[in-house]
Write a protein that holds these residues in place. Sequence first.
Motif, PDB file in Angstrom:
ATOM      1  N   ALA A  36      -9.641  -2.869   6.504  1.00 11.50           N
ATOM      2  CA  ALA A  36      -8.468  -3.496   5.901  1.00 11.50           C
ATOM      3  C   ALA A  36      -7.432  -2.416   5.575  1.00 11.50           C
ATOM      4  O   ALA A  36      -7.745  -1.404   4.972  1.00 11.50           O
ATOM      5  CB  ALA A  36      -8.862  -4.257   4.646  1.00 11.50           C
ATOM      6  N   LYS A  37      -6.165  -2.650   5.986  1.00 11.81           N
ATOM      7  CA  LYS A  37      -5.108  -1.668   5.742  1.00 11.81           C
ATOM      8  C   LYS A  37      -4.275  -2.024   4.520  1.00 11.81           C
ATOM      9  O   LYS A  37      -3.521  -1.196   4.019  1.00 11.81           O
ATOM     10  CB  LYS A  37      -4.221  -1.560   6.983  1.00 11.81           C
ATOM     11  CG  LYS A  37      -4.957  -1.011   8.209  1.00 11.81           C
ATOM     12  CD  LYS A  37      -4.028  -0.884   9.397  1.00 11.81           C
ATOM     13  CE  LYS A  37      -4.765  -0.311  10.602  1.00 11.81           C
ATOM     14  NZ  LYS A  37      -3.865  -0.192  11.786  1.00 11.81           N
ATOM     15  N   ALA A  38      -4.349  -3.266   4.087  1.00 18.11           N
ATOM     16  CA  ALA A  38      -3.575  -3.702   2.924  1.00 18.11           C
ATOM     17  C   ALA A  38      -4.507  -4.430   1.970  1.00 18.11           C
ATOM     18  O   ALA A  38      -5.511  -5.012   2.390  1.00 18.11           O
ATOM     19  CB  ALA A  38      -2.431  -4.609   3.364  1.00 18.11           C
ATOM     20  N   PRO A  39      -4.219  -4.418   0.674  1.00 18.93           N
ATOM     21  CA  PRO A  39      -5.084  -5.108  -0.281  1.00 18.93           C
ATOM     22  C   PRO A  39      -5.155  -6.600   0.009  1.00 18.93           C
ATOM     23  O   PRO A  39      -4.213  -7.209   0.520  1.00 18.93           O
ATOM     24  CB  PRO A  39      -4.393  -4.839  -1.624  1.00 18.93           C
ATOM     25  CG  PRO A  39      -3.544  -3.637  -1.400  1.00 18.93           C
ATOM     26  CD  PRO A  39      -3.114  -3.707   0.028  1.00 18.93           C
ATOM     27  N   LEU A  40      -6.312  -7.186  -0.291  1.00 19.70           N
ATOM     28  CA  LEU A  40      -6.480  -8.632  -0.179  1.00 19.70           C
ATOM     29  C   LEU A  40      -5.934  -9.249  -1.459  1.00 19.70           C
ATOM     30  O   LEU A  40      -6.452  -9.000  -2.547  1.00 19.70           O
ATOM     31  CB  LEU A  40      -7.956  -8.987  -0.003  1.00 19.70           C
ATOM     32  CG  LEU A  40      -8.647  -8.407   1.238  1.00 19.70           C
ATOM     33  CD1 LEU A  40     -10.116  -8.822   1.258  1.00 19.70           C
ATOM     34  CD2 LEU A  40      -7.951  -8.852   2.516  1.00 19.70           C
ATOM     35  N   THR A  41      -4.881 -10.021  -1.332  1.00 20.80           N
ATOM     36  CA  THR A  41      -4.217 -10.602  -2.497  1.00 20.80           C
ATOM     37  C   THR A  41      -4.589 -12.068  -2.662  1.00 20.80           C
ATOM     38  O   THR A  41      -5.043 -12.723  -1.728  1.00 20.80           O
ATOM     39  CB  THR A  41      -2.689 -10.467  -2.361  1.00 20.80           C
ATOM     40  OG1 THR A  41      -2.284 -11.075  -1.126  1.00 20.80           O
ATOM     41  CG2 THR A  41      -2.281  -9.007  -2.362  1.00 20.80           C
ATOM     42  N   LYS A  42      -4.381 -12.582  -3.868  1.00 17.52           N
ATOM     43  CA  LYS A  42      -4.793 -13.948  -4.191  1.00 17.52           C
ATOM     44  C   LYS A  42      -4.025 -14.998  -3.410  1.00 17.52           C
ATOM     45  O   LYS A  42      -4.498 -16.128  -3.254  1.00 17.52           O
ATOM     46  CB  LYS A  42      -4.639 -14.189  -5.694  1.00 17.52           C
ATOM     47  CG  LYS A  42      -5.622 -13.393  -6.538  1.00 17.52           C
ATOM     48  CD  LYS A  42      -5.492 -13.720  -8.020  1.00 17.52           C
ATOM     49  CE  LYS A  42      -6.500 -12.942  -8.852  1.00 17.52           C
ATOM     50  NZ  LYS A  42      -6.393 -13.263 -10.296  1.00 17.52           N
ATOM     51  N   ASP A  43      -2.848 -14.638  -2.895  1.00 20.13           N
ATOM     52  CA  ASP A  43      -2.067 -15.635  -2.158  1.00 20.13           C
ATOM     53  C   ASP A  43      -2.608 -15.894  -0.753  1.00 20.13           C
ATOM     54  O   ASP A  43      -2.056 -16.724  -0.015  1.00 20.13           O
ATOM     55  CB  ASP A  43      -0.599 -15.213  -2.092  1.00 20.13           C
ATOM     56  CG  ASP A  43      -0.392 -13.868  -1.412  1.00 20.13           C
ATOM     57  OD1 ASP A  43      -1.381 -13.265  -0.952  1.00 20.13           O
ATOM     58  OD2 ASP A  43       0.763 -13.409  -1.355  1.00 20.13           O
ATOM     59  N   LEU A  44      -3.685 -15.228  -0.379  1.00 19.01           N
ATOM     60  CA  LEU A  44      -4.315 -15.498   0.917  1.00 19.01           C
ATOM     61  C   LEU A  44      -5.051 -16.830   0.923  1.00 19.01           C
ATOM     62  O   LEU A  44      -5.382 -17.353   1.990  1.00 19.01           O
ATOM     63  CB  LEU A  44      -5.282 -14.362   1.289  1.00 19.01           C
ATOM     64  CG  LEU A  44      -4.631 -13.019   1.630  1.00 19.01           C
ATOM     65  CD1 LEU A  44      -5.693 -11.933   1.779  1.00 19.01           C
ATOM     66  CD2 LEU A  44      -3.808 -13.140   2.921  1.00 19.01           C
ATOM     67  N   VAL A  45      -5.341 -17.372  -0.256  1.00 21.71           N
ATOM     68  CA  VAL A  45      -5.974 -18.688  -0.358  1.00 21.71           C
ATOM     69  C   VAL A  45      -5.107 -19.562  -1.250  1.00 21.71           C
ATOM     70  O   VAL A  45      -4.386 -19.060  -2.115  1.00 21.71           O
ATOM     71  CB  VAL A  45      -7.415 -18.587  -0.917  1.00 21.71           C
ATOM     72  CG1 VAL A  45      -8.246 -17.641  -0.078  1.00 21.71           C
ATOM     73  CG2 VAL A  45      -7.411 -18.120  -2.371  1.00 21.71           C
ATOM     74  N   ASP A  46      -5.163 -20.872  -1.017  1.00 24.21           N
ATOM     75  CA  ASP A  46      -4.325 -21.763  -1.806  1.00 24.21           C
ATOM     76  C   ASP A  46      -4.921 -22.038  -3.178  1.00 24.21           C
ATOM     77  O   ASP A  46      -4.337 -21.718  -4.207  1.00 24.21           O
ATOM     78  CB  ASP A  46      -4.069 -23.068  -1.040  1.00 24.21           C
ATOM     79  CG  ASP A  46      -5.337 -23.653  -0.418  1.00 24.21           C
ATOM     80  OD1 ASP A  46      -6.445 -23.169  -0.754  1.00 24.21           O
ATOM     81  OD2 ASP A  46      -5.215 -24.588   0.387  1.00 24.21           O
TER      82      ASP A  46
END
Length: 310
Positions: A36-46
Amino acid sequence: LQGTLRNLLRPGKRQFKNTVCPISGNFFLPLHLKMAKAPLTKDLVDDASLWRLSLLIGDGAVDVLAHKIVGDAPIVSARLPFDPAASSTAAAVEEVIYANPLLLAPFGKTDIVVRTRRFFILPPEVAGDPDAVESLCEIFPPGDGQFTPYVSALDSRNAVVFLLDKGVANFLARTYDSSAPRHVLSALGQYFTHKSRLGNSSKMYVNLDGASLDILVYDNIGLVAANTIEAPTAENAAYFILAIGRTAGLDPQTSELMIAGDSDRRSSLTPMLRRFINYVMPAIFPSAACHGDPNALKASFPLVILPLCE
């Protein structure tokens, strides 16, 4: 190498009938997932409460798979490497989790899978005896730090007893308080045990996960052998697969060998094994996994099959 492999397939008396080999695996990184090159953010899921989060914690990274439980949406999968400069394994795990806000969202369900070399496979009655487990765990070298024992079912007749770094165990308990960790062989065993009952031939299942090789062998009664081995090359992997198969009593003419996991490694390994074993095939990918999302083919196989083990 060819002579060694042929020697392993010479007819011989089965040495271990209906027993499970003690385990001594290691942590390794799968090759088929992109970092992963960028952080996993909460907006990836609804709405996280409608999603399921599955984590596989290894020695050098955390594999992530999130899929929607209700409704359809693309899965989220990633490999999050540890900082090699971290002061401890616990610090490395904490840093990865806190650096990716998605992993702290209130998911409807969370699974924790770990890959550790400190484990045994034992009958449930032994695995459930704290004194017996404590005595057996004393055979492991002290290593650094302290460890917390866990037990996870492999099938109805076998359980995996494994030790997890105490700092990691405490962090997971605080962060994911309703999710007891399970060993990677537990996840694979619960899935493949059901598959092994189809047909009458003996079967070996192999999961290729970076330099790690997970092997489970079944006859028409049940689990015969299970192990996790370091096998960084195709030649190493072929040697161990054939050696464990011979020890477990597999017939290279009639037994079935099915390979899951890293597709690139499988492609290089399969032609080599077909010179010695008649039936070598890719493990059929479960079409029901992750609502049929084709991106699941690139995710960590033990995480993909978790929902199918229930």
